[in-house]
Design an enzyme around this catalytic site. Sequence first.
Site, PDB file in Angstrom:
ATOM      1  N   HIS A  65       2.743   3.514  -8.915  1.00 41.00           N
ATOM      2  CA  HIS A  65       2.543   2.085  -9.194  1.00 41.00           C
ATOM      3  C   HIS A  65       3.752   1.507  -9.932  1.00 41.00           C
ATOM      4  CE1 HIS A  65      -1.406   2.289  -7.569  1.00 41.00           C
ATOM      5  NE2 HIS A  65      -1.859   3.126  -8.494  1.00 41.00           N
ATOM      6  N   LEU A 106      11.680 -20.226  -4.229  1.00 43.17           N
ATOM      7  CA  LEU A 106      10.570 -19.403  -3.756  1.00 43.17           C
ATOM      8  C   LEU A 106       9.316 -19.504  -4.647  1.00 43.17           C
ATOM      9  CD1 LEU A 106       9.769 -16.899  -1.885  1.00 43.17           C
ATOM     10  CD2 LEU A 106      10.727 -15.472  -3.711  1.00 43.17           C
ATOM     11  N   ASP A 116       0.828  -1.210   0.000  1.00 45.26           N
ATOM     12  CA  ASP A 116       0.000   0.000   0.000  1.00 45.26           C
ATOM     13  C   ASP A 116       0.863   1.262   0.000  1.00 45.26           C
ATOM     14  OD1 ASP A 116      -2.401   1.338  -0.042  1.00 45.26           O
ATOM     15  OD2 ASP A 116      -2.663   1.316   2.137  1.00 45.26           O
TER      16      ASP A 116
END
Length: 228
Positions: A34, A132, A17
């Site tokens: 963004h 991962l 956020d």
Amino acid sequence: MSSRTPTQRLHVACIMDGNGRWARRRGLPRTDGHTAGEEALAEVVRAASDRQVGWLTAFGFSTENWVRPRTEVRHILSLHRKLFSRTEEMNRNNARTRWIGRPFIEKGARTPVLVQKAITKAIADTSANTGLSVTIAFDYGSRAELVRASRQAMTKGVVTPASIQANLYDPEMPPVDLLVRTSGEARISNFMLWQIKGAHIYFTERPWPDFNRHEFDDALASLSSPAL
Ligand code: IPE
Ligand code: IPE
Ligand code: MG
């Protein structure tokens, strides 16, 4: 961190956020926030991989975010296409791409075809990697996920924690150990309500584009800090 890699198989989830506020503070359009956020995610993927974290899940776009201005949504969509196309980088990190969100064919699902294609290709092109697991939550909302899982469990007549778990978007995903939310909001915002049952929550004031490998280490360290 010790060489015994205590982080192995950990599941870290991030509510990324503060992109908009990061941009506003610099006098930039929200879209630049963004774009910077995508780079921060790339760094966190490398950091998680270096720390031998098992699972990293990032909240990319929520079922609630579609109401944002069209230009912003369009920019976020194109960033996700790009994000899912970073296969070489994922292969270098021996990392697998995964995705959770409303299944493409389901009523109400909104992932555009070009993003669908990028997701499907990313998953296929990284499936042989063994390190991962990086899951991007896109067109994701936890309530929609739980309603669907409960309905599917009902069709078999058995509604239990195990049958709901088996019908989540990604039933293989282990529970979240550490949930990070950046930018000072102490909210969950409909993110993985089932999976965060026992998670440690780490809130930081830093906006997501400024979240880096040092912050990631601080978040990991908070897991082993003694309770206040
Ligand atoms: C998070 O940053 C990214 C998405 C929700 C897609 P925001 O865009 O929510 O940034 P703020 O909260 O407005 O600063
Ligand atoms: C949560 O952030 C969603 C993502 C990070 C994709 P928001 O900025 O949309 O959350 P709210 O609206 O402040 O709760
Ligand atoms: Mg926000």
